[in-house]
Design a protein around this motif. Structure first.
Motif, short mmCIF file in Angstrom:
data_model
loop_
_atom_site.label_atom_id
_atom_site.label_comp_id
_atom_site.label_asym_id
_atom_site.label_seq_id
_atom_site.Cartn_x
_atom_site.Cartn_y
_atom_site.Cartn_z
N ASN A 207 -29.37 -63.00 -67.66
CA ASN A 207 -28.10 -62.55 -68.35
C ASN A 207 -28.51 -61.64 -69.53
O ASN A 207 -29.66 -61.94 -70.00
CB ASN A 207 -27.67 -63.94 -68.95
CG ASN A 207 -26.92 -64.89 -68.05
OD1 ASN A 207 -26.59 -64.45 -66.85
ND2 ASN A 207 -27.02 -66.18 -68.27
N SER A 212 -23.14 -66.45 -71.62
CA SER A 212 -22.72 -66.24 -69.92
C SER A 212 -22.48 -67.47 -69.10
O SER A 212 -23.12 -68.32 -69.37
CB SER A 212 -23.65 -65.30 -69.57
OG SER A 212 -23.95 -63.97 -70.25
N THR A 216 -19.23 -65.37 -64.95
CA THR A 216 -18.79 -64.29 -66.06
C THR A 216 -17.63 -63.74 -65.70
O THR A 216 -17.59 -62.45 -65.21
CB THR A 216 -20.07 -63.35 -66.30
OG1 THR A 216 -21.33 -64.13 -66.43
CG2 THR A 216 -19.91 -62.44 -67.42
N TYR A 228 -19.98 -61.49 -61.95
CA TYR A 228 -21.15 -61.91 -60.98
C TYR A 228 -20.63 -62.22 -59.65
O TYR A 228 -21.62 -62.05 -58.55
CB TYR A 228 -21.91 -63.16 -61.45
CG TYR A 228 -22.66 -62.86 -62.98
CD1 TYR A 228 -22.98 -61.63 -63.43
CD2 TYR A 228 -23.11 -64.11 -63.60
CE1 TYR A 228 -23.44 -61.33 -64.48
CE2 TYR A 228 -23.83 -63.82 -64.70
CZ TYR A 228 -23.87 -62.56 -65.26
OH TYR A 228 -24.83 -62.21 -66.22
N SER A 244 -27.12 -66.79 -60.14
CA SER A 244 -26.76 -66.43 -61.84
C SER A 244 -26.46 -67.72 -62.08
O SER A 244 -26.34 -69.06 -61.56
CB SER A 244 -25.19 -65.69 -61.50
OG SER A 244 -24.27 -66.41 -61.00
N THR A 247 -25.91 -69.61 -69.54
CA THR A 247 -26.70 -69.60 -70.70
C THR A 247 -26.90 -71.10 -71.24
O THR A 247 -25.75 -71.75 -71.07
CB THR A 247 -26.22 -68.66 -71.76
OG1 THR A 247 -26.27 -67.34 -71.27
CG2 THR A 247 -27.26 -68.70 -72.75
#
Length: 526
Positions: A207, A212, A216, A228, A244, A247
């Protein structure tokens, strides 16, 4: 006795009140075109819109985005007059055509006949026949398809499920929930190509700055997208898995901005912790049979292009290659200097006034305004040359921007960082903890970190119009590698592309930019 009777009656009332109401059967209710499009979009993960509103489905309409996503996906066209009739009940015939476009149904048997064939127009004949042959629809006992009959909810569910079994999404996903090295819950999503028992490669998106999620999502009316998912679609077509993650401290929501932040956890968000989180995820990815022997490629973007090299320096990281886009060669403190103290603004002006490569802009260049940006662009106010030339040296240069609000913000930001005032930073700058800045400031130059990664190929992808991280950094780090005699770095520079390498171009046109094409080609060739 009266007391007992009252108590008994009260119990009966309580029981009666607690009994749930009988469920209403809605399976026979007709379905509107808007609802049907939403069901298909959900089944096939069509989310991104084409940004072109239908005349009868403005942004206030509950299915405006679903209809634009349907048109972008290619299964809905709308009427010649610009309408899409989202509130009109969809007919069985229209539903068959839509699903034929989505699932690319195998051709029908040559001998299929309908007793009401005369009621099916030519534009729908083949789709209706294919839909029936492949089990999406049935005919009534008289052999009639009933093309103009409204589609029911039950028929919609059955038809979409059957179409999905013939041709579904290009990938399926598995959620990975793990624990960070410092005890926090982490969540990521592994997108695997449909039908592949094993994959040879997993691309992990590292990221960029800020909160994120593993999707996203973005909403810039009339555009809506899942950033993503774009990568997942592209890599699935290459039989490559894509990963992915959220965060740390960030969770998905269904409403814009599509995330929430737990500041107790997000407050520990630093590049060093992010690097360790990436390695933790990689170990879990390797636990799946389908990805057990796969190569791991990190695709780090912006801040992720700092975090990815840090992860590659972690012990037992399992990483095989680095792809770094929007590469910030400077330390974050230097990047803030560049972004806020005038250099970035001057760079934008040199682009806007056809003075690229110059360190100043003349009065003639400014007043020519070749691209018509004065008074239009948010960075170029409707000001005369003399008003902008603050130091009165007859050119616009970096010193002319030293006293602007951005430079004043910079000093206030540095003060807030020093006193650990996260609340001020969030309210006046970006949703970032003060510790994030301090951790970045302590890292030093990114190039010095990157040159320590010597056991894997590294590719940098940079646009010449990058307003976040100057393209010069890509050239500088290449020179640094060359001076050290290192040969594992290759730099790819794209004229006219910005920090996103042309994501807006894909959003507008549906086609990959030169930058994204290069990333996908490079990943394939590793």
């Amino acid at each position: 006795m009266k007391k007992l009777l009252s108590l008994f009656t009260a119990c009966l009332l309580a029981i009666a009140m607690a009994t749930p109401a009988l469920a209403v059967d809605t399976s026979a209710e007709p379905v509107t075109r808007g609802v049907f499009a939403a069901l298909i979009n959900q089944a096939y993960n069509f989310f991104t819109t084409d940004g072109k509103l239908f005349s009868d489905a403005g942004l206030e309409h509950p299915y405006a985005y679903e209809m634009m996503a349907a048109r972008r996906a290619g299964y809905l066209q709308g009427y010649p007059d610009g309408r899409c009739a989202p509130d009109t009940y969809i007919t069985r015939m229209e539903a068959a055509v839509m699903l034929d476009r989505v699932a690319d149904l195998p051709p029908s048997d040559a001998g299929i006949q309908f007793s009401d064939a005369r009621d099916i127009p030519g534009w729908a004949t083949e789709s209706v026949a294919s839909a029936c042959t492949n089990g999406l629809f049935t005919v009534n006992k008289d052999g009639a398809f009933e093309p103009n009959k409204p589609l029911t909810s039950a028929e919609a569910d059955l038809a979409i499920a059957k179409a999905s079994s013939i041709k579904g999404r290009p990938w399926y996903s598995k959620l990975i929930q793990t624990t960070s090295h410092d005890g926090f819950e982490l969540t990521g999503r592994l997108c695997l190509p449909e039908g592949d028992e094993t994959v040879g490669k997993v691309v992990v998106l590292v990221n960029g700055t800020g909160p994120s999620t593993y999707e996203t999502k973005g909403l810039q009316p009339p555009y809506r997208y899942k950033y993503y998912d774009y990568f997942a679609d592209q890599f699935a077509a290459e039989h490559t898995a894509f990963f992915s993650y959220n965060t740390r401290g960030v969770q998905l929501t269904e409403e814009n901005p599509y995330y929430t932040i737990n500041w107790d956890v997000y407050g520990t968000y630093t590049p060093q912790n992010c690097a360790k989180d990436v390695v933790t995820f990689i170990k879990d990815i390797k636990d799946f049979k389908v990805t057990k022997d796969a190569e791991i490629v990190l695709l780090g973007w912006s801040e992720g292009a700092i975090v990815a090299p840090l992860a590659a320096l972690e012990p037992d990281n399992g990483i095989d290659a680095l792809l770094l886009a929007g590469y910030p060669d400077m330390n974050m403190k230097e990047i803030l200097d560049w972004q806020l103290d005038g250099a970035q603004t001057l760079f934008y002006y040199t682009i806007a006034f056809d003075a690229e490569g110059q360190t100043s802009i003349t009065k003639a260049q400014y007043e020519a305004d070749p691209y018509g940006v004065i008074g239009v662009s948010p960075l170029v106010y409707d000001m005369s040359f003399d008003e902008l030339d603050a130091n009165k040296n007859d050119v616009i240069d970096v010193e002319d921007f030293a006293g602007l609000p951005r430079a004043q913000l910079h000093q206030a930001l540095l003060s807030a960082i020093e006193r650990n005032d996260t609340e001020w930073i969030v309210q006046n700058f970006l949703p970032l903890p003060a510790g994030w800045f301090k951790a970045h400031f302590a890292l030093g130059k990114t190039g010095d970190i990157l040159t320590k990664v010597r056991d894997m190929p590294i590719h940098i992808f940079q646009g010449t119009y990058d307003l976040n991280c100057p393209v010069q950094g890509a050239y500088d780090v290449q020179a640094q590698f060359n001076a050290l005699g290192l040969t594992n770095l290759q730099v790819h520079v794209f004229d006219g592309l910005d920090h996103s390498l042309g994501f807006d171009y894909w959003l507008l046109s549906g086609e990959n930019s030169e930058g994204y094409t290069s990333i996908f080609d490079t990943a394939r060739g590793l």
